[in-house]
Write a protein that holds these residues in place. Structure first.
Motif, PDB file in Angstrom:
ATOM      1  N   ALA A  53      -7.968   2.602  -3.011  1.00 38.53           N
ATOM      2  CA  ALA A  53      -8.052   1.312  -2.730  1.00 38.53           C
ATOM      3  C   ALA A  53      -9.583   0.673  -2.714  1.00 38.53           C
ATOM      4  N   VAL A 106      -7.172   0.665   5.842  1.00 39.85           N
ATOM      5  CA  VAL A 106      -7.175   0.719   4.498  1.00 39.85           C
ATOM      6  C   VAL A 106      -8.485   1.864   4.239  1.00 39.85           C
ATOM      7  N   LEU A 139       0.815  -1.207   0.179  1.00 38.33           N
ATOM      8  CA  LEU A 139       0.148   0.108  -0.126  1.00 38.33           C
ATOM      9  C   LEU A 139       0.997   1.162  -0.107  1.00 38.33           C
TER      10      LEU A 139
END
Length: 551
Positions: free
Chosen positions: A266, A255, A230
């Motif tokens: 994402a 996230v 990430l």
């Protein structure tokens, strides 16, 4: 940063707490709880108001902003009546999605009789239905698009290239003409794990372009495992889609948090299927996108791998229940090898269920995706074309799914001749009254079509029913009686079935309603503009005076 002594990224992986949703509208605004008004139906006045709303839907052409449409469902979405009870009637018909059957409510009948008649008619409809042939797909699509055979040919061509079970999508084009594009990709029935990932709030979908895919064959429990991947996505500013067996809430929360902060683009989805099939599907996705599946058996650790294991896609669209992946075709050779490998497995497999699963994987990998790009000169024309294509595509898929029957209202007309037999098995006279009203309603579409064509509806009904051929009917466009199937006038069986079931459901709701509760609309006060000051009364604002005094 929790994972490194030196701050290298804007990612935040501490305190993984999801944003709390308000438990009720009143938490946002103490005045949000609308007042209610209760209408009882002791004297039948409430039912009459509901019926007035239904009648208005049946008789109108269009309310609302300018759109060029030819389907009843779009019209219904735009209708909002001032009278609250009439508006409830409109909403009930909107759920049924078909205004041609609104006239049943003109007489009182037994709801149970209508329900039993509907079930019996659906059984009769299945006997009248037959499988649609390939050359008839053009007619089904064209009729649904308002006899537009350009649209019909485009949809039939798309299905011819990707197969009957292939994926066909519709999107806005960049030119003034419609176009068809076949691309590499696949679609599977898995949606996003959290609505916080959504990029389009109106459609509740996620859409990424030129994104990467992380494919993991295990359950992700620790958010730190994904940090390296990430962090790379944040630095290089590319969207990333995580496909895993599962993601624990503790791992998913950071996230989502970074996505909401605008740091990370994402989304996360659960892997399709279960067990061994799941691993095979993940391998298929990795081969299609040019990535590598992260699994412990291969000695790959999620914490240590870099962006070299990521797959690529030119477009990914994720809804609540499905995911569409479109690639650039650079992995075609690898996909063909994979398909050949699966075909060999099919040849060596005897069990029917396993063969079915393997053939589904072959179709998903090799069929491709057809993209219908809609072009137009103006936004109004674009919306019209898009609605026509959507209607035609849905009708064609329905025809493939459940077959077709004769169109022009003739199927409903012939179903009405079976009602007398159905009445014989009903329990009492009240239920038979309900069946009789159903019979009259089934004849209404043909009568209305004849009226619009300028001919006598009773004459048309008598002439059609005098012929035993179920395909025989009245072609209003050519003003003649003929075999409607050969003339290309047909309806998807699923559409007719849903009309019967939904209309019966709404009728039952009408007849069993003793009271209606509606919101009381509070009128907002109209703000008056302050009068313009005259030259003698004009004063500078206080802030200007203060600033001037300081100079």
């Amino acid at each position: 940063m929790a994972c490194s002594p030196t701050p290298i990224s804007a990612l935040h992986f501490s305190n993984p707490v999801l944003p709390k949703r308000p438990s009720s509208p009143s938490m946002l605004n103490p005045r949000a709880m609308a007042k209610k008004e209760l209408y009882f139906n002791h004297d039948g006045s409430t039912t009459k108001k509901l019926q007035a709303g239904v009648d208005m839907v049946a008789n109108l052409n269009k309310y609302g902003p300018p759109k060029i449409v030819n389907d009843g469902e779009t019209v219904l979405k735009e209708i909002e009546l001032e009278d609250p009870l009439e508006n409830v009637g409109v909403k009930l018909v909107r759920q049924a999605g078909c205004e041609d059957y609104c006239r049943w409510y003109e007489s009182c009948s037994n709801a149970r009789g209508i329900e039993k008649t509907a079930k019996a008619l659906v059984s009769e409809l299945k006997l009248m239905s037959r499988e649609v042939e390939d050359h008839e797909l053009v007619d089904v699509a064209a009729v649904s698009a308002g006899n537009d055979y350009v649209v019909g040919n485009m949809i039939a061509d798309a299905l011819r290239q990707v197969g009957r079970k292939g994926v066909v999508t519709i999107e806005k084009g960049k030119c003034t003409e419609n176009s068809l594009q076949i691309v590499e990709g696949m679609q599977f029935d898995r949606g996003y794990l959290s609505p916080y990932f959504v990029t389009d709030r109106q459609k509740m979908t996620i859409e990424f372009h030129n994104c990467k895919l992380l494919v993991v064959d295990k359950k992700i429990t620790n958010p730190k495992e994904m940090f390296k991947i990430l962090d790379s996505a944040v630095k290089e500013k590319y969207p990333i889609v995580i496909v895993a067996e599962g993601i624990e809430q503790e791992a998913l929360a950071p996230v989502i948090r970074n996505k909401l902060r605008g740091v990370l683009k994402a989304a996360a989805i659960k892997a399709p299927a279960f067990g061994e099939r799941k691993s095979q599907y993940l391998d298929d996705i990795a081969i299609l996108t040019g990535g590598t599946v992260i699994r412990d058996e291969m000695g790959l650790s999620l914490e240590k791998v870099g962006k070299e294991v990521l797959g690529s896609a030119i477009k990914v669209v994720i809804t609540k229940g499905s995911t569409l992946i479109v690639t650039d075709g650079s992995t075609r050779k690898a996909v063909e090898e994979r398909v050949s490998q699966i075909r060999r497995l099919v040849e060596n497999t005897e069990e029917k269920f396993q063969k079915k699963i393997l053939n589904e994987r072959i179709a998903r990998l090799s069929a491709g995706i057809a993209i219908l790009q809609v072009g137009a000169q103006t936004q109004v024309e674009l919306k019209d074309k898009q609605l026509r294509l959507e209607d035609a595509l849905n009708a064609t898929k329905s025809a493939i799914e459940e077959g077709v029957v004769v169109g022009g209202g003739c199927t409903l007309l012939r179903l009405s001749t079976t009602v007398d037999g159905i009445k014989q098995v009903l329990d009492n006279e009240e239920q038979k009254i309900g069946a009789e009203i159903f019979k009259r309603a089934l004849r209404y579409p043909v009568r209305l079509i004849a009226k619009n064509a300028g001919v006598n509806g009773n004459v048309v009904i008598e002439k059609v029913l005098s012929n035993d051929n179920i395909n025989y009917g009245y072609n209003a466009a050519r003003d003649r009686y003929e075999d409607l199937m050969k003339a290309g006038i047909m309806d998807p069986s699923k559409v007719v079935r849903c009309c019967l079931e939904h209309a019966a459901s709404v009728a039952k709701t009408f007849l069993t309603s003793d009271a209606v509760v509606v919101d009381i609309k509070e009128l907002e006060p109209i703000r008056r503009r302050p009068p313009m000051p005259t030259s003698g009364d004009f004063c500078f604002p206080k802030e200007v005076i203060l600033s001037a005094s300081c100079v």
